[in-house]
Each structure stands twice: as structure tokens, then as C-alpha cells.
Design a protein around this motif. Structure first.
Motif, short mmCIF file in Angstrom:
data_model
loop_
_atom_site.label_atom_id
_atom_site.label_comp_id
_atom_site.label_asym_id
_atom_site.label_seq_id
_atom_site.Cartn_x
_atom_site.Cartn_y
_atom_site.Cartn_z
N GLU A 36 30.53 93.28 49.28
CA GLU A 36 31.89 93.68 48.98
C GLU A 36 32.37 93.64 50.51
O GLU A 36 33.97 93.91 50.36
CB GLU A 36 31.89 95.12 48.29
N ASN A 37 31.84 93.96 51.54
CA ASN A 37 32.34 93.81 52.57
C ASN A 37 32.37 92.72 53.54
O ASN A 37 33.20 92.40 54.26
CB ASN A 37 31.49 94.79 53.55
N ALA A 38 31.30 91.69 53.35
CA ALA A 38 31.23 90.32 53.77
C ALA A 38 30.28 89.67 53.20
O ALA A 38 29.27 90.04 52.26
CB ALA A 38 30.67 90.48 55.25
N PRO A 39 30.73 88.37 53.08
CA PRO A 39 29.69 87.22 52.12
C PRO A 39 28.19 87.25 52.62
O PRO A 39 27.90 87.45 53.75
CB PRO A 39 30.57 85.97 52.30
N VAL A 40 27.60 87.27 51.60
CA VAL A 40 26.06 87.29 51.76
C VAL A 40 25.49 86.04 51.19
O VAL A 40 25.93 85.29 50.23
CB VAL A 40 25.29 88.23 51.10
N SER A 41 24.61 85.29 51.94
CA SER A 41 23.99 84.04 51.48
C SER A 41 23.33 84.05 50.16
O SER A 41 22.42 84.94 49.83
CB SER A 41 22.99 83.59 52.77
N ILE A 42 23.41 83.12 49.48
CA ILE A 42 22.72 83.19 48.08
C ILE A 42 21.31 83.14 48.34
O ILE A 42 20.68 83.77 47.64
CB ILE A 42 23.32 81.62 47.43
N VAL A 82 24.77 89.09 36.06
CA VAL A 82 24.99 90.55 36.16
C VAL A 82 23.77 90.97 37.19
O VAL A 82 24.10 91.88 38.18
CB VAL A 82 24.83 91.26 34.86
N ARG A 83 22.94 90.49 37.12
CA ARG A 83 21.61 90.74 38.33
C ARG A 83 22.13 90.41 39.55
O ARG A 83 21.93 90.96 40.48
CB ARG A 83 20.24 90.13 37.72
N LEU A 84 22.97 89.10 39.70
CA LEU A 84 23.26 88.53 40.90
C LEU A 84 24.42 89.44 41.57
O LEU A 84 24.33 89.97 42.93
CB LEU A 84 24.14 87.20 40.68
N TYR A 85 25.24 89.98 40.67
CA TYR A 85 26.33 90.83 41.29
C TYR A 85 25.80 92.28 41.65
O TYR A 85 26.08 92.65 42.74
CB TYR A 85 27.21 91.31 40.03
N ARG A 86 24.71 92.67 40.95
CA ARG A 86 24.06 94.06 41.51
C ARG A 86 23.31 93.77 42.63
O ARG A 86 23.43 94.86 43.47
CB ARG A 86 23.29 94.45 40.43
N ALA A 87 22.52 92.54 42.93
CA ALA A 87 21.97 92.41 44.07
C ALA A 87 22.99 92.13 45.16
O ALA A 87 22.73 92.40 46.39
CB ALA A 87 21.18 91.04 43.88
N ALA A 88 24.12 91.66 45.17
CA ALA A 88 25.10 91.46 45.92
C ALA A 88 25.59 92.74 46.54
O ALA A 88 25.92 92.88 47.73
CB ALA A 88 26.07 90.48 45.45
N ILE A 89 25.83 93.52 45.66
CA ILE A 89 26.30 94.98 45.91
C ILE A 89 25.43 95.75 46.92
O ILE A 89 26.03 96.23 48.10
CB ILE A 89 26.67 95.98 44.70
N GLU A 90 24.08 95.54 46.69
CA GLU A 90 23.11 96.32 47.26
C GLU A 90 22.97 95.56 48.84
O GLU A 90 22.43 96.31 49.73
CB GLU A 90 21.75 96.04 46.83
N HIS A 91 23.50 94.26 48.89
CA HIS A 91 23.39 93.75 50.13
C HIS A 91 24.79 93.73 50.87
O HIS A 91 24.95 92.83 51.89
CB HIS A 91 22.80 92.24 49.88
N GLY A 92 25.69 94.55 50.37
CA GLY A 92 26.93 94.78 50.90
C GLY A 92 27.89 93.50 50.86
O GLY A 92 28.87 93.40 51.89
N GLU A 139 31.18 80.48 48.03
CA GLU A 139 31.80 79.39 49.03
C GLU A 139 31.01 79.08 50.12
O GLU A 139 30.46 80.21 50.63
CB GLU A 139 33.41 79.76 49.18
N SER A 140 30.74 77.84 50.23
CA SER A 140 29.71 77.35 51.33
C SER A 140 28.46 78.24 51.27
O SER A 140 28.03 78.40 52.33
CB SER A 140 30.47 77.36 52.70
N GLY A 141 27.80 78.35 50.08
CA GLY A 141 26.68 78.86 50.11
C GLY A 141 26.42 80.53 50.14
O GLY A 141 25.45 80.89 50.32
N SER A 142 27.64 81.06 50.10
CA SER A 142 27.69 82.61 50.27
C SER A 142 28.54 83.22 49.26
O SER A 142 29.31 82.54 48.62
CB SER A 142 28.38 83.11 51.56
N VAL A 143 28.07 84.42 48.83
CA VAL A 143 28.82 85.10 47.74
C VAL A 143 29.39 86.23 48.13
O VAL A 143 28.94 87.09 48.99
CB VAL A 143 27.53 85.67 46.69
#
Length: 503
Positions: free
Chosen positions: A88-94, A76-86, A124-128
Motif C-alpha cells: 500500500e506504500n510502495a510496489p512490491v515485486s510479484i 485474495v491471497r495475493l492481496y493479503r500477501a501484498a498488504i503484509e509486504h507493504g 505494472e512492470s512485474g510489481s504489485v
């Protein structure tokens, strides 16, 4: 009527009008509850008591579960951090998300595996990348942890509780409360009078040497009485299967190989005729070492021959890759992505000297890959490496070897599928049918080494080779549907305690 002292105490404490808990009687009589329970069953066998049982389940959080109630589940913490870093629009590095999500150590693996399992997005390939339609606030597992922590009276699905138990975030304990009630025969016995019999519960050296054992009454021992479950140490199911694999291969005439877990990319890939621009050799798919970064001790002549094989090929129709080959890259150190690095060392004569055909070698050792975690992949796994050196080998020899090997484990439905490998030709994958799901799962890869592999190593005969997955073999043997049930942070301890390895 004469009865042992403990039975008399239970009979006198019991009631004919209402059930009495055995635990209460034990406290009142200052007796061990196990002894009171045994006495109650013995009296029930004599029709003097009725024994009833009521099973209740309690659920408590582990220390890790309490931490997640306070800080949130890792996924859940990973999901929320991923939302904050956008995301949902483009993959973000782990790597960009670990600090914002407050993830480190084992929490990273836990977050990644459960993130994918719950469908929060893809890795995939180290990105979320995330699924924006997901709502972490409605996470069923998080809600269950909070409710259990606050002792709220809430109902949870069996699947949610089972998942939290596998993750060792809660402990479920079943408690059996036993009660006793006097029967009519028990009431009659008390009215007529019950005396304490002079019984002995244990045969001692003193009774034997004095001869008194001939004159005393020994208490009966109830072998059917309930006892405390004790989980003793045992060999891990994977280790047991690995040992069995070793015995089978030794019985088939193979010798065991051994070698370094961290090795030069030269031995891991270059000697195997893996092009240096192959996707599996990128930093996303390998675990490179930083201290030290490289190895200088490589055989110079062999390095030259391998370089030439990559650039221009070897004798015959081979042309190589006609691509750049960087010796510095070949000397870089990494955790081996497969145990074929051992095969290269042995075939080159670096480990056991020059080998003359026929030869058979194997290993059952760990390999390391930066894979996406799922039901059939982990970051580290055991590979059953093997090869046979002889003249005029064919695919029939290879298939026959597999047939004989897997028959030793009761597995007869092996399927073969043509496949491409840079280092073998012909090549094929192996599949086995899962005993529970009925699905075909990949269990290995194999083929005959190409001339581009063998000529630089100085081998002038055929070599057939394979890499089989020990964990996949374990799934076929035990029926486990998820590799993470066997080892890792989600291991099912009850499965490991009870799993039988049969052949």
C-alpha cells in the motif's frame, strides 16, 4: 383401444386427481425414463394426458471451487500477501509475493488477472501495488463459494454466479421435472379398456428377411421429443479462424513460413533494428531461456552488418543509434516476442535460400510477451505475420492488401493511424470496430521496412510487412468482448461449443 406397451403403462400409472412425476412412473414401471417421457408426449398428442414442466436450477462447486473455499481465492491471497509486504506504500515485486500467497503454476495467472479485474490494485512492470480501501473479506465471489459449500440459503447476483461459472468454480444445472395428469379422454379410455398393441420399435434384419415387417405395427417415432444434449469434439474457434486466415492468404498468393518458437535475440530484435536498450527488450518484457542460455550458430557476416547498422547506420542519411551493441546479448535465447523473427530468417536467406522479388510470405504462429493480463492481452497469442517483397511499394499497396484481406471476413470498417516503429517507416496501426461494443480496438501494426533492416539482410528492394492479432480478429468475427473467453483459464466453454465462425 390398443396402444404400445409403454403408453399403456404410463396411462395406467397416471392419476386424474394429482400430477405424477415421470421419473416416479419410470421407477415404478422399471422402464427407461426417456421411453416413458416419449410415451407421455405421444399420449398428450392424443389428448389422453396433460404434461406439465417445472424447471429448477442446482448449483454445485467444482473441485477447484472447493479448494478455494478451504484456502481462499488466489487474488485474495495475493492481496493479503501484498498488504503484509507493504504494497500500500510502495510496489512490491510479484516474485516476493508468490510464496507468502501460496501461489504457483496456473494459480499465478489466475491471481493476477482477477486481482486487476476486481480493482484490488495495479500490476505494472512485474510489481504489485494495492488499493488500501479494498476489503478482501467482503469479496462477493468468496462469499458465494462459502455459502454454496455450506448449502446456506443466500441470494447471489447473476453477475457473481456467471463469473464463478466462467472460472469453472461452480456448475449450474437446470433440471426439468415433468409430470402427467389424466385428461377426461384418458379417464374414459381407461374405463372402456386399453389393450397392449403388438408394435415393433426397431426394424431388424430378421424382420426384413422373413417378410414379417409387412404384417407388424411399427411404433411411431417422435422427432420432436427431448433428447440428451451431447457435446462432441469440435475444432477450437481460434483454430478454425486461423485455418481460414491461412486459406485466404494462400488464395492471395502467399507462401507460409515456419520457424523456432525459442530463438536468438539477434533474429527476434537485432536484425529488426530494435535497439538493445529498448524497453521491450528488458527482462520484464521477455521470456529468456536459462538452459541453454545462448545460440552460437549465427552467420558471422550478417552479425557484423547488423552491428554496424545499429552503431553507425547504413548508406544514405542513416546514422544508427550510436549506442553500445553487445553481441553476447544478441546471442541470448528467448521466446519470440513476435513472429517477425521468422521474417528476418527468410529475408536473410537462412530458411528458403536467396529470394528474388516479387515474393509474398506469411505465418500464423504463437508469440510470447510478459504483458499485463486484461480483456485484450494474454501472455501468449497468435500473430498473423506477413510481408511482400517487390519494387516501388507504397503505403497504398499496404492499405489495399489489408482492405482485401479483411473483406474476406466481412470486415470493411478498417481505420489506419500513423505510428512509430524502430524498424518501419512509414508505419501505422490498424483498428477495427467491435460488433457488440462499437469500440475501435487495435488489430495490428504495419509499415515498410527501413533500410537499416533491409541492407544488412542483402535485400535491395522494398518490403512491406505487418503483424496482426488473430485473437483480435476473432473478437471482431464472434463478438467476444474479452480475449480470455476464447482461451485461457477463464474460457467460456459454452461459447466455444456454440460459437459460429461466419465470413
Amino acid at each position: 383401444m390398443k396402444l404400445p406397451r409403454t403408453q399403456v403403462a404410463v396411462l395406467e400409472a397416471a392419476s386424474a386427481t394429482e400430477p405424477r412425476l415421470i421419473s416416479t412412473i419410470a421407477a415404478e414401471t422399471d422402464e427407461n425414463e426417456t421411453a416413458i417421457t416419449r410415451a407421455a408426449f405421444e399420449l398428450a398428442d392424443a389428448s389422453l394426458l396433460d404434461v406439465t414442466e417445472e424447471t429448477t436450477e442446482s448449483v454445485t462447486l467444482t473441485e477447484e471451487g472447493e479448494q478455494y473455499v478451504e484456502h481462499g481465492l488466489p487474488e485474495v491471497r495475493l492481496y493479503r500477501a501484498a498488504i503484509e509486504h507493504g504494497a500500500e506504500n510502495a510496489p512490491v515485486s510479484i516474485g516476493e509475493l508468490l510464496d507468502p500467497a501460496d501461489l504457483d503454476g496456473s494459480a499465478v495467472e489466475i491471481a493476477l488477472s482477477n486481482f486487476a479485474r476486481k480493482g484490488y490494485g495495479e500490476i505494472e512492470s512485474g510489481s504489485v501495488s494495492i488499493d488500501p480501501d479494498q476489503d478482501p473479506d467482503s469479496d462477493a465471489e468468496a462469499a458465494a463459494l462459502s455459502a454454496i459449500d455450506s448449502d446456506a440459503d443466500a441470494a447471489f447476483s447473476t453477475d457473481v454466479l456467471a463469473s464463478l461459472e466462467r472460472r469453472e468454480l461452480l456448475v449450474r444445472e437446470e433440471t426439468t421435472a415433468r409430470s402427467v395428469t389424466l385428461t377426461d379422454d384418458g379417464v374414459t379410455a381407461l374405463m372402456e379398456g386399453v389393450d397392449v398393441a403388438d408394435t415393433v420399435g426397431q426394424l431388424t434384419p430378421e424382420l426384413l428377411t422373413s417378410g414379417e415387417w409387412q404384417d407388424v405395427d411399427f411404433a411411431e417415432y417422435n422427432v420432436a421429443a427431448d433428447t440428451e444434449t451431447i457435446h462432441g469434439g469440435r475444432t477450437h474457434v481460434l483454430r478454425r479462424i486461423a485455418n481460414r486466415v491461412k486459406r485466404v492468404l494462400v488464395g492471395m498468393g502467399f507462401n507460409e513460413m515456419d520457424g523456432p518458437h525459442a530463438d536468438a535475440d539477434f533474429w527476434i530484435n537485432d536484425a529488426l533494428f530494435m535497439p538493445q536498450d529498448h524497453p521491450a527488450r528488458t527482462h520484464w518484457d521477455r521470456f529468456a531461456l536459462s538452459d541453454p542460455e545462448r545460440i552460437d550458430d549465427l552467420p558471422d557476416e550478417l552479425v557484423d552488418r547488423v552491428r554496424d547498422a545499429h552503431r553507425t547506420g547504413v548508406s544514405g542519411e542513416s546514422e544508427g543509434y550510436h549506442s553500445p551493441w553487445d553481441e553476447d546479448f544478441a546471442r541470448e535465447l528467448a521466446l519470440r516476442g513476435h513472429t517477425t523473427s521468422l521474417s528476418m530468417r527468410y529475408l536473410a536467406g537462412e530458411e528458403a535460400g536467396d529470394l528474388e522479388p516479387p515474393q509474398r510470405y506469411f505465418s500464423v504462429e504463437k508469440a510470447y510477451r510478459n504483458d499485463t493480463l486484461d480483456a485484450t492481452h494474454l501472455l501468449e497469442f497468435f500473430q498473423i505475420e506477413g510481408w511482400v517483397m517487390a519494387d516501388e511499394l507504397s503505403v497504398r499497396d499496404l492499405m489495399g492488401t489489408f482492405t482485401e484481406f479483411y473483406q474476406q471476413f466481412g470486415i470493411t470498417d478498417i481505420r489506419f493511424k500513423p505510428h512509430y516503429n524502430p524498424y518501419t517507416e512509414p508505419s501505422f496501426e490498424l483498428f477495427g470496430r467491435h460488433p457488440t461494443t462499437g469500440e475501435l480496438i487495435e488489430i495490428g501494426n504495419s509499415g515498410l521496412f527501413r533500410p537499416e533492416v533491409l541492407e544488412p539482410l542483402g535485400v535491395d528492394c522494398d518490403v512491406m510487412a505487418w503483424g496482426l492479432a488473430l485473437e483480435r480478429l476473432a473478437m471482431l468475427i464472434t463478438g467476444a468482448e474479452d480475449i480470455r473467453d476464447l482461451h485461457g483459464t477463464l474460457t467460456d466453454l459454452e461459447f466455444l461449443r456454440t460459437a459460429e465462425v461466419t465470413y
